[in-house]
Motif scaffolding. Sequence first.
Motif, PDB file in Angstrom:
ATOM      1  N   THR A 182       0.828  -1.210   0.000  1.00 31.11           N
ATOM      2  CA  THR A 182       0.000   0.000   0.000  1.00 31.11           C
ATOM      3  C   THR A 182       0.859   1.254   0.000  1.00 31.11           C
ATOM      4  N   ASP A 183       1.913   1.259   0.823  1.00 32.30           N
ATOM      5  CA  ASP A 183       2.814   2.412   0.853  1.00 32.30           C
ATOM      6  C   ASP A 183       3.476   2.627  -0.502  1.00 32.30           C
ATOM      7  N   ILE A 184       3.863   1.534  -1.143  1.00 31.67           N
ATOM      8  CA  ILE A 184       4.520   1.651  -2.453  1.00 31.67           C
ATOM      9  C   ILE A 184       3.561   2.224  -3.483  1.00 31.67           C
ATOM     10  N   LEU A 185       2.356   1.666  -3.528  1.00 35.13           N
ATOM     11  CA  LEU A 185       1.398   2.124  -4.527  1.00 35.13           C
ATOM     12  C   LEU A 185       0.994   3.579  -4.293  1.00 35.13           C
ATOM     13  N   MET A 186       0.866   3.941  -3.030  1.00 32.39           N
ATOM     14  CA  MET A 186       0.504   5.333  -2.736  1.00 32.39           C
ATOM     15  C   MET A 186       1.567   6.276  -3.281  1.00 32.39           C
ATOM     16  N   SER A 187       2.829   5.929  -3.074  1.00 34.52           N
ATOM     17  CA  SER A 187       3.907   6.769  -3.587  1.00 34.52           C
ATOM     18  C   SER A 187       3.909   6.807  -5.104  1.00 34.52           C
ATOM     19  N   LEU A 188       3.689   5.658  -5.723  1.00 32.74           N
ATOM     20  CA  LEU A 188       3.731   5.603  -7.182  1.00 32.74           C
ATOM     21  C   LEU A 188       2.554   6.337  -7.807  1.00 32.74           C
ATOM     22  N   PHE A 189       1.382   6.238  -7.199  1.00 32.84           N
ATOM     23  CA  PHE A 189       0.197   6.875  -7.768  1.00 32.84           C
ATOM     24  C   PHE A 189       0.242   8.393  -7.657  1.00 32.84           C
ATOM     25  N   ILE A 190       0.915   8.898  -6.625  1.00 36.35           N
ATOM     26  CA  ILE A 190       0.973  10.348  -6.493  1.00 36.35           C
ATOM     27  C   ILE A 190       2.174  10.939  -7.220  1.00 36.35           C
ATOM     28  N   GLY A 191       2.896  10.061  -7.941  1.00 36.46           N
ATOM     29  CA  GLY A 191       3.954  10.566  -8.807  1.00 36.46           C
ATOM     30  C   GLY A 191       5.348  10.521  -8.224  1.00 36.46           C
ATOM     31  N   PRO A 198      15.454   1.080  -8.954  1.00 29.77           N
ATOM     32  CA  PRO A 198      14.579   2.260  -9.011  1.00 29.77           C
ATOM     33  C   PRO A 198      13.284   1.924  -9.744  1.00 29.77           C
ATOM     34  N   VAL A 199      12.169   2.434  -9.234  1.00 34.01           N
ATOM     35  CA  VAL A 199      10.859   2.187  -9.826  1.00 34.01           C
ATOM     36  C   VAL A 199      10.234   3.525 -10.215  1.00 34.01           C
ATOM     37  N   LYS A 200       9.888   3.646 -11.481  1.00 33.82           N
ATOM     38  CA  LYS A 200       9.282   4.888 -11.958  1.00 33.82           C
ATOM     39  C   LYS A 200       7.852   5.001 -11.452  1.00 33.82           C
ATOM     40  N   PRO A 201       7.345   6.227 -11.253  1.00 37.64           N
ATOM     41  CA  PRO A 201       5.973   6.394 -10.748  1.00 37.64           C
ATOM     42  C   PRO A 201       4.953   5.895 -11.759  1.00 37.64           C
ATOM     43  N   ILE A 202       3.837   5.380 -11.226  1.00 39.67           N
ATOM     44  CA  ILE A 202       2.733   4.961 -12.103  1.00 39.67           C
ATOM     45  C   ILE A 202       2.037   6.175 -12.684  1.00 39.67           C
ATOM     46  N   SER A 203       1.889   7.187 -11.868  1.00 36.06           N
ATOM     47  CA  SER A 203       1.200   8.408 -12.302  1.00 36.06           C
ATOM     48  C   SER A 203       2.049   9.612 -11.917  1.00 36.06           C
ATOM     49  N   LYS A 204       2.010  10.610 -12.736  1.00 32.27           N
ATOM     50  CA  LYS A 204       2.703  11.854 -12.423  1.00 32.27           C
ATOM     51  C   LYS A 204       1.781  12.834 -11.699  1.00 32.27           C
ATOM     52  N   GLY A 205       0.637  12.325 -11.282  1.00 27.73           N
ATOM     53  CA  GLY A 205      -0.333  13.166 -10.595  1.00 27.73           C
ATOM     54  C   GLY A 205      -1.357  13.702 -11.582  1.00 27.73           C
ATOM     55  N   GLY A 206      -2.575  13.151 -11.575  1.00 25.34           N
ATOM     56  CA  GLY A 206      -3.614  13.614 -12.495  1.00 25.34           C
ATOM     57  C   GLY A 206      -3.520  12.991 -13.870  1.00 25.34           C
ATOM     58  N   ASP A 207      -2.607  12.021 -14.063  1.00 28.27           N
ATOM     59  CA  ASP A 207      -2.464  11.425 -15.381  1.00 28.27           C
ATOM     60  C   ASP A 207      -3.719  10.690 -15.829  1.00 28.27           C
ATOM     61  N   THR A 209       0.740   5.728 -18.287  1.00 27.04           N
ATOM     62  CA  THR A 209       1.955   5.350 -17.570  1.00 27.04           C
ATOM     63  C   THR A 209       2.967   4.738 -18.533  1.00 27.04           C
ATOM     64  N   GLU A 210       4.154   4.433 -17.992  1.00 24.55           N
ATOM     65  CA  GLU A 210       5.197   3.789 -18.778  1.00 24.55           C
ATOM     66  C   GLU A 210       5.205   2.281 -18.571  1.00 24.55           C
ATOM     67  N   TYR A 211       4.199   1.775 -17.883  1.00 25.26           N
ATOM     68  CA  TYR A 211       4.169   0.360 -17.557  1.00 25.26           C
ATOM     69  C   TYR A 211       3.226  -0.392 -18.487  1.00 25.26           C
ATOM     70  N   SER A 212       3.574  -1.623 -18.750  1.00 21.29           N
ATOM     71  CA  SER A 212       2.684  -2.523 -19.467  1.00 21.29           C
ATOM     72  C   SER A 212       2.300  -3.651 -18.517  1.00 21.29           C
ATOM     73  N   ALA A 213       1.229  -4.364 -18.866  1.00 23.73           N
ATOM     74  CA  ALA A 213       0.743  -5.406 -17.959  1.00 23.73           C
ATOM     75  C   ALA A 213       0.041  -6.497 -18.747  1.00 23.73           C
TER      76      ALA A 213
END
Length: 856
Positions: free
Chosen positions: A537-546, A580-589, A622-626
């Motif tokens: 949860t902590d990881i996703l929160m950080s990634l989602f907020i950019g 290093p893990v790039k953010p999922i969202s840059k905020g508002g993406d 995002t820059e991720y594929s799934a």
Amino acid sequence: MSDNPSSPLLRPSSSSRPTSKQSGEPLENTPLLSRIDSAPRYDGESNHETSRRPSPATRSLRTIQNGGSIRSTKGDRRWPTVVAIVTLALVAVVIILGAFFAPAVVQEYAKEALVIEPTNLSIDSFTASGVRARVQANFRMDASRVGSKNVRNIGRFGTWVARKVESESSKVEVYLPEYGNILVGTAAVPPVVVDIRNGHITAIDFLTDLEPGNIEGIRQVANDWLEGRLGQIRLLGKANVGLKSGIFPLGTQSITESLVFEGNDLPAIPQYNITRLNFRDVPISTGGRRGMAADVSLALTNSYPVKLTIPPLGFDILVENCNSNDNYIKLADATTGTIDVEPYSDVKVDVGGIVREIPKTLVQACPHSRDSPLDLLLGKYIHGNNTTIFVRGSSSPDTDTPEWITKIISSVTVPVPFPGHSFDKVIKEFSLTDTEFSLPDSSAKPGSDEENPQISGTIVVTAGLPKEMNFGINVTRVRANADVFYKGKKLGVLNLHKWQKAQSERIEPKDGEDAALRIKSRIEHAPLNVTDDDVLTDILMSLFIGNRITLKVVALVDVEVSTVLGEFVVKKLPAEGVVPVKPISKGGDFKHFMPQVGNLKVLSTSRTSLDLEARVNFTNPTEYSAQIPYFNIHILNNGSVIGDATAKDITVIPGNNTNILVQATWDPTRFGGRKAAKIGRELLSQYISGFNTTLTFKTHKDSIPHQPDLGEALSQFHIEIPTPRLNTNGPDSDKPHFIDDATFHLLSSTATFTLISPLQYSTIYIENINATAFYNHTEPVGQILYDLPFKVPPGASESPNLPVDWSFDSVGYEALKNALGGTLKLDAKGTVQIKLGQWIETVWYVGSGIGASVRF
């Protein structure tokens, strides 16, 4: 005791002699070949300085006066040394006893007063049958050592009368009584003349030929010693010596003397330092075959007054098999050059070894185990633990080596501790790029990899190569178990237990650094077993907020390497790196998600639900594929769940994604009860009226198969996006226009409408209508009340003539009449009951700008 080789071997106990407390440890524990404190180590370690202690040979002879038993320190006493010492003692005793015709009192005086100070023992040369040794020592009688006054006086008088005694050539034999009286060796002693008067010193210097005895017996004793079964050992020396004093013959004396080594005084394997270690590949045949060479330099200390030159020797290097009862596995051949040993000096030994091939038994898995003997050996070495190799004399050494040496060394196997080399810091860089995520498969079997989220990506590892490894090495495959941490807390385990292909490239050293090996491997569908949902949860929160984050990976890696010796596996190599893990969202993406729904189908209906299928186009910002085998998500509005959507076997890539098949269920009543039903009805009304509406998407415990905790963790993050538009008015329409146009008939007071259904495969039924048309938004034109069902088929269709109750007194009706034969923009407001299969819903509708044709 002094280090001076001329210091007395036998002296009376006095206060000047250091005690155990004064010296810090018992003097009897000095090893023969101790660790060299000043010698550099190949692994960079150093030793504490130790003081030199008297040689064990000196202390051994000193105990002759104690009844013939002898205590020795730990050391490497080769049989020539032992035989020489025994010979020297026997000669001295024979001389004294013979001089006085062996009366008991003289025997006692001789044992107590005798002092022999060995000054040098050297091997003059090796012969075909043994060695020629040079024995040098100082002989004297010290009456002050005798405790009894009568014995001392009689002894001094007798020796003053006799003055000197000469022994004839003799042969000394040394036996092991406890081993069936096997013969250890023999020594040929030339004539010796000594001065036996009190305080007179005689320098003894003679050459003696020493020959080994029973080789098999010597091997048995050596093996018992190496395996710790030797509690004590007794040597028995025998000789028949002819004596004379001046011109007077004293007859032939038969002498027997016993020396006992016991307890901690037994010798130990010499300690040593490895000062250099280098591995390289070398040609081993004219056919182009290559092997592995090891160059080793050892340093040890000779603490004795012994000098010799050891000829070149050959050895077999052995390693342990699976079971301690199994035969050792021969790994390499080793040879030494000529070794010069000087008294009381450091000895340097250069050893060269060659591994010609990897034995099959070394790499085969042990019974009831997955590990091979090589795995067990390397496992200790690479974790910095000492390992044990075994050295056995070769049966075919250098041609210059005497046969008797070959017989002895080839029959004895010596365990040798080998220092490990820690590889904990071997991984310099660790990265994971081109990452793809796969959700668990809904059809996965419990316990399989497919029931966990999976990661694919490119791993690049830069590993430092120890300076000892100077040979070609290539990594062909890798596998690992990796613990993943975030801010010091464990997220889970990345399981790479399946072999992954790899490529490697050697990087030559720069600026004094060691060489390195860059390893690149593409991992596919590695399962990630999340063990702490709070960390996720902590990881996703950080990634989602950019935010950009870093994960720490701690792994044990199995590496399949290819060398000149072939391919083999190095297991459990410790690796550690930061990813290093790039953010999922840059905020508002996700406002750019922009889903578009087309090809809508109704699969089934119930009184409160619609099961739908559609093709969806959207943009992945995002820059991720799934890879998504199965994924279910709740659809909410105003905080209530009104339906869900399911995607199966799809691939999401960065950027545009088209024709993604999605199935959805609309059933506010089932998901959220009456409150959700009311919210759903309001949402439909706003949507068909063209209002801006939004939907919220949120995971739940059943979102991801086999991963309820992961679904719950992700549910803390919701995505809110505008309600997708149905393609009813072409790609450029921004609002749904379900009523395309209308025609009003003044004379018949009816109206018809052109309706556009968003469904391509199902027919909608209008059950009843209660609607009012307005002009200029507020002026009523007329009202339609109609309760006869009619159908709205897919595409564009025309409604039946619907009766209109005109508002004759309104401005709107006047405007309608004025538009007779033309068109007029009207608004509409009303409620409509819709039926689709079994599903029935009443919604309100507000429309504006409807083009109405007016006919008479």
